[in-house]
Design a protein around this motif. Structure first.
Motif, mmCIF file in Angstrom:
data_model
loop_
_atom_site.group_PDB
_atom_site.id
_atom_site.type_symbol
_atom_site.label_atom_id
_atom_site.label_comp_id
_atom_site.label_asym_id
_atom_site.label_seq_id
_atom_site.Cartn_x
_atom_site.Cartn_y
_atom_site.Cartn_z
ATOM 1 N N GLU A 3 98.332 62.491 46.416
ATOM 2 C CA GLU A 3 96.827 62.630 45.954
ATOM 3 C C GLU A 3 96.660 63.873 45.419
ATOM 4 O O GLU A 3 95.805 64.241 44.778
ATOM 5 N N THR A 4 96.903 64.893 46.540
ATOM 6 C CA THR A 4 96.377 66.291 46.191
ATOM 7 C C THR A 4 97.179 66.878 44.980
ATOM 8 O O THR A 4 96.646 67.560 44.099
ATOM 9 N N LEU B 2 98.061 70.461 54.526
ATOM 10 C CA LEU B 2 98.751 69.192 54.491
ATOM 11 C C LEU B 2 100.486 69.192 54.745
ATOM 12 O O LEU B 2 101.027 68.447 55.753
ATOM 13 N N SER C 99 98.573 61.618 51.060
ATOM 14 C CA SER C 99 97.519 62.628 51.094
ATOM 15 C C SER C 99 98.072 63.931 50.015
ATOM 16 O O SER C 99 97.413 64.206 49.334
ATOM 17 N N ARG C 100 99.269 64.007 50.190
ATOM 18 C CA ARG C 100 100.117 65.161 49.711
ATOM 19 C C ARG C 100 100.078 64.822 47.975
ATOM 20 O O ARG C 100 99.756 65.455 47.185
ATOM 21 N N ARG D 273 96.692 71.785 50.421
ATOM 22 C CA ARG D 273 97.972 71.271 50.210
ATOM 23 C C ARG D 273 98.841 72.126 51.189
ATOM 24 O O ARG D 273 99.812 71.447 51.842
ATOM 25 N N ALA E 2 101.119 58.345 55.739
ATOM 26 C CA ALA E 2 99.751 58.885 55.500
ATOM 27 C C ALA E 2 99.686 60.206 54.921
ATOM 28 O O ALA E 2 98.877 60.578 53.777
ATOM 29 N N LEU E 3 100.440 61.393 55.529
ATOM 30 C CA LEU E 3 100.305 62.483 55.030
ATOM 31 C C LEU E 3 101.053 62.635 53.667
ATOM 32 O O LEU E 3 100.468 63.448 52.802
#
Ligand SMILES: Nc1ncnc2c1ncn2[C@@H]1O[C@H](COP(=O)(O)OP(=O)(O)O)[C@@H](O)[C@H]1O
Ligand SMILES: [Mg+2]
Length: 467
Positions: free
Chosen positions: A290-291, A266, A287-288, A263, A283-284
């Motif tokens: 989802e994290t 990211l 991703s965060r 995390r 995109a980032l």
């Protein structure tokens, strides 16, 4: 099983008694009859000895000397005696119905005795109107027959004596049966009691009590052996379960650190990317997100693993107070979605619950309700004190679930098709159920009767009842 066992044992005893006692009864009846006849014969010969003297000296006239012998005889015997002279005329009798001088020569047994042959047997008597058992013997003086002595019983007298023997045997049989029943019950108890204890231990184990063990100190050796095997099995099972649980807990715990690191990385990447590329930023961001989801999932898995480890302490909680508090906490998010949260609570709604569990349960329910509620609707939280229980409902006006889905929704990772793509782990309701069970209560999803939507309910024990 106990009843069947006692029944089988008694069945065997009854068969043995029947096989043994029926022939015994008929044998004893025969012996009794023979004994009575033999006694009659003996008495007849003794009386014939007395009669010989009287008949000899009187030459057919009744002498008083025979009467005392008959009276004496009557004191110890119920037999009726008739003494006749050589031509069959009665000279003496202990039966008041018989007249002196009456002829008895027409009685077959007397006729036979007068020819010098003793007669034993039974025949129908017209005088008595029933069957007679008799013995008639001749009174002899040298080769000459000078009279006859007949002893008789009504057959009913003999039958009564035989019957008495039968009752005796029946009584012994009944006592044997009673003793066999007591022995069977005692024996069945020593067999079934340890089996019942073993059954209770098995039921407890299957209900989730992994500490359940059977006592192997009492009962027959085979059952003690069985109890020992059960205990070994339960021990192994509990060890395996324990190691599996701690594995799930360990894995969740171990994942936390790299996930936090991920995390951070990211966030760093987002900072570096800055506003350079819109696409990269998106995109980032994803991703965060989802994290974050992964992180909350791991937290929930850890919570589940801890709960399944057992023995979470319960405390008294004021359900109404907790409901108002959680509603307040969710207020900002609800407002953002244009949803109202209302609370209606009974006072006196203290309940027993795992420490901090009620907050978690209401949070999970409200979180679910917020994710399905349409804008402008109301989420109603109700707290009701119902006898020994306290019910907490969180009702929404969302799409609801089918009765089947209401059941499977409590399974880990289950999510309905329409919520598959949204954030969420499918663990919330599984945690609610664990918390409710650990608190001695239960959780359920119920379709709303009045209008569309769903009511999520947790039922807990009232604090007053459980103390
Ligand atoms: N109030 C509700 N209305 C409709 N469906 C619900 C409701 N509460 C739960 N569900 C369904 O049950 C599933 C499991 O819920 P839950 O265990 O809390 O997991 P999550 O909320 O993480 O998806 C949800 O994904 C949703 O499909
Ligand atoms: Mg949820």
């Amino acid at each position: 099983m106990k009843r069947r066992f006692i029944g089988a044992l008694l069945g065997v005893v009854i068969i043995v008694l029947a096989v043994h006692n029926v022939p015994l009864a008929s044998y004893l009846s025969r012996v009794e009859r023979d004994r009575l006849t033999t006694a009659l014969e003996r008495d007849a010969f003794i009386l014939a000895g007395h009669a010989k003297e009287s008949l000899n000296s009187s030459a057919g006239v009744a002498l008083p000397s025979l009467q005392p012998a008959l009276d004496e005889f009557s004191k110890t015997s119920a037999a009726l005696v008739v003494v006749t002279d050589a031509i069959g005329l009665v000279v003496s009798s202990n039966d008041s119905a018989v007249e002196i001088g009456e002829t008895y020569a027409n009685r077959p047994e007397v006729g036979m005795a007068l020819t010098g042959v003793p007669a034993t047997g039974q025949r129908a008597s017209q005088t008595l109107g029933q069957t007679l058992v008799y013995v008639a013997v001749p009174v002899q003086s040298g080769d000459r027959v000078i009279g006859a002595v007949r002893l008789s019983y009504p057959k009913s007298f003999v039958d009564k004596r035989v019957q008495r023997q039968r009752w005796g045997i029946l009584l012994v049989g009944a006592i044997s049966l009673l003793m066999a029943t007591i022995a069977a019950v005692l024996f069945a108890n020593t067999l079934t009691r340890p089996l019942r204890r073993l059954t209770t231990a098995t039921e407890k184990l299957s209900a989730g009590d992994m500490q359940s063990r059977a006592s192997d100190a009492q009962g027959p050796p085979e059952i003690r052996e069985l109890a020992r095997s059960f205990n070994v099995m339960a021990g192994r099972l509990s060890a395996i379960l324990q190691s599996q649980r701690s594995f799930a807990g360990d894995v969740s715990h171990q994942l936390r650190t790299p996930l936090t690191a991920l995390r951070l990385r990211l966030e760093q990447a987002q900072a570096i990317a800055g506003s350079e590329s819109e696409e990269l930023r998106e995109a980032l961001d994803a991703s965060r997100h989802e994290t974050d989801r992964l992180q909350s999932m791991i937290e929930q898995l850890l919570a589940l693993a801890r709960l399944e480890g057992g023995d979470a302490p319960t405390v008294d909680a004021d359900a109404a107070l907790v409901a108002y508090d959680r509603a307040l906490m969710w207020q900002p998010l609800a407002e953002e979605k244009n949803i109202t949260i209302s609370v209606a609570a009974d006072s006196l709604s203290r309940c027993r619950v795992v420490d901090g569990g009620l907050e978690q349960m209401i949070d999970n329910f409200v979180d679910n309700a917020l994710s399905v509620s349409p804008s402008g609707s109301t989420i109603e939280i109700t707290v009701r004190h119902k006898g020994v229980q306290v019910e907490i409902d969180v009702c929404d006006s969302g799409p609801g679930l089918t009765p089947e889905q209401c059941v499977v929704a409590f399974q880990r990772f289950w999510r309905s098709a329409s919520t598959q793509n949204e954030g969420g782990s499918g663990l919330g309701l599984a945690i609610v159920q664990q918390l409710a069970t650990a608190s001695g209560g239960s959780a359920a999803l119920l379709p709303r009767k009045d209008h569309v939507g769903l009511c999520a309910r947790v039922t807990l024990l009232s604090a007053h009842e459980s103390t």
